[in-house]
Write a protein that holds these residues in place. Structure first.
Motif, PDB file in Angstrom:
ATOM      1  N   LEU A  74       0.826  -1.200   0.000  1.00  0.00           N
ATOM      2  CA  LEU A  74       0.000   0.000   0.000  1.00  0.00           C
ATOM      3  C   LEU A  74       0.866   1.258   0.000  1.00  0.00           C
ATOM      4  CD1 LEU A  74      -2.855   1.008  -0.085  1.00  0.00           C
ATOM      5  CD2 LEU A  74      -2.984   0.821   2.407  1.00  0.00           C
ATOM      6  N   GLU A  75       1.972   1.240   0.755  1.00  0.00           N
ATOM      7  CA  GLU A  75       2.875   2.404   0.761  1.00  0.00           C
ATOM      8  C   GLU A  75       3.469   2.637  -0.627  1.00  0.00           C
ATOM      9  OE1 GLU A  75       2.578   0.916   4.922  1.00  0.00           O
ATOM     10  OE2 GLU A  75       2.968  -0.022   2.978  1.00  0.00           O
ATOM     11  N   VAL A 115       3.426   6.279   6.633  1.00  0.00           N
ATOM     12  CA  VAL A 115       3.725   7.377   5.711  1.00  0.00           C
ATOM     13  C   VAL A 115       5.222   7.624   5.641  1.00  0.00           C
ATOM     14  CG1 VAL A 115       3.300   9.808   5.173  1.00  0.00           C
ATOM     15  CG2 VAL A 115       1.465   8.408   6.132  1.00  0.00           C
ATOM     16  N   ASP A 116       5.934   7.428   6.756  1.00  0.00           N
ATOM     17  CA  ASP A 116       7.390   7.595   6.737  1.00  0.00           C
ATOM     18  C   ASP A 116       8.035   6.569   5.820  1.00  0.00           C
ATOM     19  OD1 ASP A 116       7.440   9.773   8.422  1.00  0.00           O
ATOM     20  OD2 ASP A 116       7.647   8.578  10.238  1.00  0.00           O
ATOM     21  N   ALA A 117       7.487   5.341   5.805  1.00  0.00           N
ATOM     22  CA  ALA A 117       8.001   4.322   4.882  1.00  0.00           C
ATOM     23  C   ALA A 117       7.756   4.758   3.442  1.00  0.00           C
ATOM     24  CB  ALA A 117       7.338   2.980   5.158  1.00  0.00           C
ATOM     25  N   ALA A 118       6.595   5.364   3.189  1.00  0.00           N
ATOM     26  CA  ALA A 118       6.307   5.868   1.847  1.00  0.00           C
ATOM     27  C   ALA A 118       7.301   6.968   1.468  1.00  0.00           C
ATOM     28  CB  ALA A 118       4.876   6.394   1.783  1.00  0.00           C
ATOM     29  N   ARG A 119       7.617   7.847   2.423  1.00  0.00           N
ATOM     30  CA  ARG A 119       8.600   8.895   2.147  1.00  0.00           C
ATOM     31  C   ARG A 119       9.980   8.282   1.857  1.00  0.00           C
ATOM     32  NH1 ARG A 119       5.788  11.593   6.578  1.00  0.00           N
ATOM     33  NH2 ARG A 119       4.599  13.379   5.756  1.00  0.00           N
ATOM     34  N   SER A 120      10.314   7.214   2.547  1.00  0.00           N
ATOM     35  CA  SER A 120      11.597   6.546   2.309  1.00  0.00           C
ATOM     36  C   SER A 120      11.638   5.941   0.911  1.00  0.00           C
ATOM     37  CB  SER A 120      11.831   5.451   3.361  1.00  0.00           C
ATOM     38  OG  SER A 120      11.940   6.008   4.655  1.00  0.00           O
ATOM     39  N   ILE A 121      10.507   5.358   0.469  1.00  0.00           N
ATOM     40  CA  ILE A 121      10.433   4.818  -0.893  1.00  0.00           C
ATOM     41  C   ILE A 121      10.609   5.938  -1.899  1.00  0.00           C
ATOM     42  CG2 ILE A 121       8.912   3.713  -2.575  1.00  0.00           C
ATOM     43  CD1 ILE A 121       7.640   2.191  -0.209  1.00  0.00           C
TER      44      ILE A 121
END
Length: 327
Positions: free
Chosen positions: A129-130, A161-167
């Motif tokens: 999902l991220e 959301v932080d994982a999404a920012r990392s991606i």
């Protein structure tokens, strides 16, 4: 005999059976080599379009032999996210480039999906999902991507959301990354429909202060919530979907008359509490002119000094039209 809603792959079925079913109208071809039994129950155009997009993904999955992961709008749909519009193509990631004869209804993205970004949704292989939110934020109009991000947070409050920012930080290209960061920064689980996201986007696009979603308002009857607003300035906004006022519009058994009665009591209670929300409907979303009207109606509720500071954010384009404008 092909059952209503049944997906049939041509190479797995008897050809004459498929030909007869299509002639009788009990089946239709949804893509080359894939057929589905005609649904008997009437559906709204919006529901039918979503269902068709899911069946297309299922058909592609059964037809493809190479490893693949559905992505972008298609993955968002399979996860159960809201969409501004139903995708016309099925999106997926594959490790190799397609041939020059690749199917026009497929949008293949080339690359390897890291194990931590692989998942399954609706029984199909999808990006996490991220990763789905990031792909949408990079590739789609920011309003469309914000609709996906809002609903992803609503579906999974623990969405990282932080994982999404990392991606996103691993993306080497520059094109689209600024808009994608904006989408991740402004995603809000409080938006309960794409139209509520649309109003918020229109406001943020002209640099209004970030609104609060699902604003609590205490009345003599009970605690109500306005879709969004700026409580410090006494400004509240609501979107009225037409489906609420149609029998079976929201769900099977939905009573439009009861909805109207409840909405009347709610509006009276809000007014008695001194709350007068600005109301919008899909008809207010006419391209460009509708956006300007929405901004003007909301902006006039703010102090003149604040309004003079409103400026269009240069990298945020006007919102696109919506083919399901009545929902």
């Amino acid at each position: 005999m092909i059952q209503p809603g049944q997906l049939v792959i041509a190479r797995e079925a008897h050809r004459q059976q498929l030909v007869r079913a299509v002639r009788r109208g009990t089946a239709e071809r949804i893509r080359v080599g894939a057929y589905v039994g005609t649904e008997e129950a009437p559906e709204s155009s919006f529901t039918a379009a979503r269902r068709r997009a899911v069946r297309l993904a299922e058909a592609v999955h059964r037809q493809l032999r190479a490893t693949h992961f559905f992505s972008h709008q298609t993955a968002a749909l399979l996860w159960g996210c809201a969409l501004w519009d139903t995708p016309e193509q099925t999106h997926l990631w594959q490790a190799y480039r397609p041939s020059g004869r690749a199917a026009a209804d497929l949008r293949r993205h080339t690359g390897v999906i890291a194990p931590g970004q692989q998942a399954r949704a609706a029984g199909l292989p999808v990006t996490s999902l991220e990763r789905t939110v990031v792909d949408c934020a990079l590739a789609m109009h920011p309003l469309e991507a914000l609709v996906v991000a809002d609903s992803a947070l609503r579906l999974v409050p623990a969405l990282d959301v932080d994982a999404a920012r990392s991606i996103l930080a691993t993306v080497t290209r520059r094109n689209g990354t600024r808009r994608a960061r904006w989408v991740l920064d402004h995603a809000d689980a409080g938006a309960e429909s794409p139209w509520e996201t649309w109003i918020r986007y229109v406001c943020l696009r002209v640099s209004m202060p970030r609104p609060v979603t699902q604003v609590p308002v205490q009345t003599r009857r009970r605690m109500y919530h306005c879709d969004l607003g700026w409580p410090d300035h006494g400004v509240y906004v609501e979107f009225d979907g037409r489906v609420k006022y149609v029998d079976d519009g929201v769900r099977r058994g939905h009573d439009a008359r009861r909805e109207i009665e409840q909405e009347k009591r709610r509006a009276d209670a809000l007014h008695e509490a001194g709350i007068h929300p600005i109301r919008f409907m899909a008809a207010d979303a006419a391209p460009r002119r509708g956006e300007e009207s929405v901004v003007q109606r909301i902006a006039r509720q703010f102090p003149a000094g604040m309004v003079r500071g409103f400026r269009t954010v240069p990298f945020l384009p006007p919102p696109p039209a919506n083919q399901f404008g009545t929902r």
